[in-house]
Design an enzyme around this catalytic site. Structure first.
Site, PDB file in Angstrom:
ATOM      1  N   ASN A   6       0.862  -1.189   0.000  1.00  0.00           N
ATOM      2  CA  ASN A   6       0.000   0.000   0.000  1.00  0.00           C
ATOM      3  C   ASN A   6       0.899   1.240   0.000  1.00  0.00           C
ATOM      4  OD1 ASN A   6      -1.438   2.279   1.078  1.00  0.00           O
ATOM      5  ND2 ASN A   6      -3.108   0.900   1.587  1.00  0.00           N
ATOM      6  N   ASP A   8      -0.065   4.483  -0.125  1.00  0.00           N
ATOM      7  CA  ASP A   8      -0.734   5.740   0.251  1.00  0.00           C
ATOM      8  C   ASP A   8       0.186   6.718   0.980  1.00  0.00           C
ATOM      9  OD1 ASP A   8      -3.052   4.703  -0.756  1.00  0.00           O
ATOM     10  OD2 ASP A   8      -3.956   4.238   1.183  1.00  0.00           O
ATOM     11  N   HIS A   9       1.021   6.174   1.878  1.00  0.00           N
ATOM     12  CA  HIS A   9       1.780   7.096   2.718  1.00  0.00           C
ATOM     13  C   HIS A   9       3.041   7.666   2.053  1.00  0.00           C
ATOM     14  CE1 HIS A   9      -1.205   6.772   5.662  1.00  0.00           C
ATOM     15  NE2 HIS A   9      -1.055   5.472   5.787  1.00  0.00           N
ATOM     16  N   ARG A  17       3.678  18.711   1.885  1.00  0.00           N
ATOM     17  CA  ARG A  17       4.316  19.941   1.419  1.00  0.00           C
ATOM     18  C   ARG A  17       3.846  20.392   0.045  1.00  0.00           C
ATOM     19  NH1 ARG A  17       9.001  21.786   3.877  1.00  0.00           N
ATOM     20  NH2 ARG A  17       8.734  21.490   6.105  1.00  0.00           N
ATOM     21  N   HIS A  42      -5.432   3.969  -2.142  1.00  0.00           N
ATOM     22  CA  HIS A  42      -6.781   4.329  -1.702  1.00  0.00           C
ATOM     23  C   HIS A  42      -7.044   5.774  -2.111  1.00  0.00           C
ATOM     24  CE1 HIS A  42      -9.684   4.550   2.042  1.00  0.00           C
ATOM     25  NE2 HIS A  42     -10.269   4.914   0.918  1.00  0.00           N
ATOM     26  N   ARG A  44      -9.111   8.536  -1.438  1.00  0.00           N
ATOM     27  CA  ARG A  44     -10.103   8.948  -0.432  1.00  0.00           C
ATOM     28  C   ARG A  44     -10.920  10.118  -0.931  1.00  0.00           C
ATOM     29  NH1 ARG A  44     -10.399   7.963   4.987  1.00  0.00           N
ATOM     30  NH2 ARG A  44      -9.146   6.202   5.677  1.00  0.00           N
ATOM     31  N   ARG A  48      -6.672  13.011   0.804  1.00  0.00           N
ATOM     32  CA  ARG A  48      -5.601  13.371   1.751  1.00  0.00           C
ATOM     33  C   ARG A  48      -4.238  12.811   1.351  1.00  0.00           C
ATOM     34  NH1 ARG A  48      -7.408   9.922   7.027  1.00  0.00           N
ATOM     35  NH2 ARG A  48      -9.376  10.969   6.620  1.00  0.00           N
ATOM     36  N   HIS A  49      -4.240  11.718   0.573  1.00  0.00           N
ATOM     37  CA  HIS A  49      -2.936  11.233   0.087  1.00  0.00           C
ATOM     38  C   HIS A  49      -2.958  11.049  -1.439  1.00  0.00           C
ATOM     39  CE1 HIS A  49      -5.095   7.583   1.230  1.00  0.00           C
ATOM     40  NE2 HIS A  49      -4.729   7.631   2.493  1.00  0.00           N
ATOM     41  N   GLU A  69      -8.408   0.879  -3.690  1.00  0.00           N
ATOM     42  CA  GLU A  69      -9.348   0.913  -2.564  1.00  0.00           C
ATOM     43  C   GLU A  69     -10.233   2.133  -2.729  1.00  0.00           C
ATOM     44  OE1 GLU A  69      -7.439   0.978   1.211  1.00  0.00           O
ATOM     45  OE2 GLU A  69      -6.327  -0.835   0.810  1.00  0.00           O
ATOM     46  N   THR A  99      -7.448   6.513   9.807  1.00  0.00           N
ATOM     47  CA  THR A  99      -7.239   5.479   8.804  1.00  0.00           C
ATOM     48  C   THR A  99      -8.522   4.656   8.735  1.00  0.00           C
ATOM     49  OG1 THR A  99      -5.873   3.556   8.220  1.00  0.00           O
ATOM     50  CG2 THR A  99      -6.118   4.016  10.562  1.00  0.00           C
ATOM     51  N   THR A 100      -8.564   3.633   7.895  1.00  0.00           N
ATOM     52  CA  THR A 100      -9.795   2.843   7.772  1.00  0.00           C
ATOM     53  C   THR A 100      -9.968   2.002   9.038  1.00  0.00           C
ATOM     54  OG1 THR A 100      -9.275   2.764   5.429  1.00  0.00           O
ATOM     55  CG2 THR A 100     -11.069   1.367   6.167  1.00  0.00           C
ATOM     56  N   GLU A 150     -11.266  -9.057   2.004  1.00  0.00           N
ATOM     57  CA  GLU A 150     -10.039  -8.727   2.739  1.00  0.00           C
ATOM     58  C   GLU A 150     -10.426  -8.607   4.205  1.00  0.00           C
ATOM     59  OE1 GLU A 150      -7.318  -5.824   1.178  1.00  0.00           O
ATOM     60  OE2 GLU A 150      -6.553  -5.357   3.174  1.00  0.00           O
ATOM     61  N   HIS A 189      -4.137  -4.420   7.501  1.00  0.00           N
ATOM     62  CA  HIS A 189      -4.347  -3.274   8.380  1.00  0.00           C
ATOM     63  C   HIS A 189      -3.551  -3.439   9.673  1.00  0.00           C
ATOM     64  CE1 HIS A 189      -6.310   0.501   9.353  1.00  0.00           C
ATOM     65  NE2 HIS A 189      -6.104   0.117  10.591  1.00  0.00           N
ATOM     66  N   GLY A 190      -2.621  -2.532   9.863  1.00  0.00           N
ATOM     67  CA  GLY A 190      -1.840  -2.503  11.105  1.00  0.00           C
ATOM     68  C   GLY A 190      -0.765  -3.570  11.195  1.00  0.00           C
ATOM     69  N   GLY A 211       1.105  -1.301   4.417  1.00  0.00           N
ATOM     70  CA  GLY A 211       1.560   0.008   3.970  1.00  0.00           C
ATOM     71  C   GLY A 211       2.369   0.776   4.993  1.00  0.00           C
TER      72      GLY A 211
HETATM   73  N1  PXP Z   1      -5.926  -3.002   3.628  1.00  0.00           N
HETATM   74  C1  PXP Z   1      -6.863  -2.028   3.556  1.00  0.00           C
HETATM   75  C2  PXP Z   1      -8.195  -2.347   2.960  1.00  0.00           C
HETATM   76  C3  PXP Z   1      -6.567  -0.723   4.003  1.00  0.00           C
HETATM   77  O1  PXP Z   1      -7.501   0.235   3.920  1.00  0.00           O
HETATM   78  C4  PXP Z   1      -5.276  -0.441   4.483  1.00  0.00           C
HETATM   79  C5  PXP Z   1      -4.919   0.935   4.907  1.00  0.00           C
HETATM   80  O2  PXP Z   1      -5.695   1.316   5.956  1.00  0.00           O
HETATM   81  C6  PXP Z   1      -4.352  -1.487   4.536  1.00  0.00           C
HETATM   82  C7  PXP Z   1      -4.704  -2.763   4.111  1.00  0.00           C
HETATM   83  C8  PXP Z   1      -2.953  -1.269   5.010  1.00  0.00           C
HETATM   84  O3  PXP Z   1      -2.919  -0.890   6.332  1.00  0.00           O
HETATM   85  P1  PXP Z   1      -1.560  -0.396   6.961  1.00  0.00           P
HETATM   86  O4  PXP Z   1      -1.206   0.898   6.312  1.00  0.00           O
HETATM   87  O5  PXP Z   1      -1.906  -0.260   8.405  1.00  0.00           O
HETATM   88  O6  PXP Z   1      -0.525  -1.447   6.693  1.00  0.00           O
END
Ligand code: PXP
Length: 236
Positions: A6, A8-9, A17, A42, A44, A48-49, A69, A99-100, A150, A189-190, A211
């Site tokens: 992922n 996104d970050h 910036r 994702h 959004r 935001r990202h 996503e 976050t989600t 998922e 996630h996490g 991610g």
């Molecule tokens: N899977 C889904 C559906 C997500 O929305 C996210 C981000 O929130 C992730 C996986 C990855 O999560 P993380 O950034 O905590 O690894």
């Protein structure tokens, strides 16, 4: 077990910036050459990202597959049908969340989500639903006839000790149940370098989507090495 990255970050850092760097395109190229099996992003509602142009920039670049996503809205459906990613993962979205934070509420939003699922499936996009490891929710996903779910691993990632063990057992049971119903199972996630190994022992999980932890580790050891390090934990 595969590793979806992922990104996104990477965009979060850029948006902080309003610069053109770090390049999302370069991040994807490096991710894929470092072992990523798919690229997740994702878009959004509040942008935001990821920005809309990122999707257009990345579609011709991604060699593995794009997993977009998105919330189950008409705006996102329109964008998805323009981009035509290989996969779409429908996620719940609240503006105020960091976050989600949970899985989809399939009970109260069944028809809205089903309409979007049907439309995506009609265009041969593989649809996944981001859901809690809960039997009733999995039953709704089965009823919706999606090929993929998922499982939200936040309950596991955000707990410790005995509670974490119980969360892991729940995910294991739910993965077993979903597999019996011929669903393809992803999870995420996490997850991080400390808690991922126990998750790799869960049978039937096809892909982990990770991610934040990888982007954070990249600050110290580099983006390529952070991905390779996660990939080797998953392989082990
Ligand atoms: N899977 C889904 C559906 C997500 O929305 C996210 C981000 O929130 C992730 C996986 C990855 O999560 P993380 O950034 O905590 O690894």
């Amino acid at each position: 077990m595969k590793l979806g990255i992922n990104i996104d970050h990477i965009a979060t850092i850029r948006q902080a910036r309003g610069t053109l760097y770090p390049s999302i395109v370069d991040a994807v190229k490096i991710a894929e050459s470092s072992g990523a099996d798919s690229i997740t992003l994702h878009l959004r509602e509040d942008r935001r990202h990821m920005q809309d142009h990122d999707l257009f920039d990345l579609k011709p670049i991604i060699q593995t597959k794009m997993n977009l996503e998105m919330a189950a809205t008409d705006e996102m459906l329109k964008i998805a049908l323009e981009i035509m990613p290989e996969d779409v993962c429908i996620v719940p979205e609240r503006r105020e969340e960091r976050t989600t934070e949970g899985g989809l509420d399939l009970k109260n939003n069944y028809h809205q989500i089903k309409t979007i699922v049907n439309e995506l499936a009609h265009h041969d996009i593989r649809v996944s639903l981001f859901i809690a490891p809960d039997i009733e929710v999995i039953d709704s996903a089965i009823k919706m006839q999606v090929p993929v779910i998922e499982l939200h691993t936040g309950g596991y990632a955000d707990t410790h000790g005995k509670q974490q063990q119980l969360e892991l057992e729940k995910i294991t049971r739910m993965a077993e149940y979903a597999a019996q119903h011929n669903l393809i199972i992803n999870a995420g996630h996490g997850l991080n370098y400390t808690n991922v190994s126990a998750m790799t022992a869960v049978k039937h999980i096809d892909e982990l989507n990770i991610g934040h932890a990888i982007v954070a580790e990249a600050l110290f050891i580099g983006w390529d090495n952070a991905i390779k390090k996660m990939k080797s934990l998953i392989k082990a």
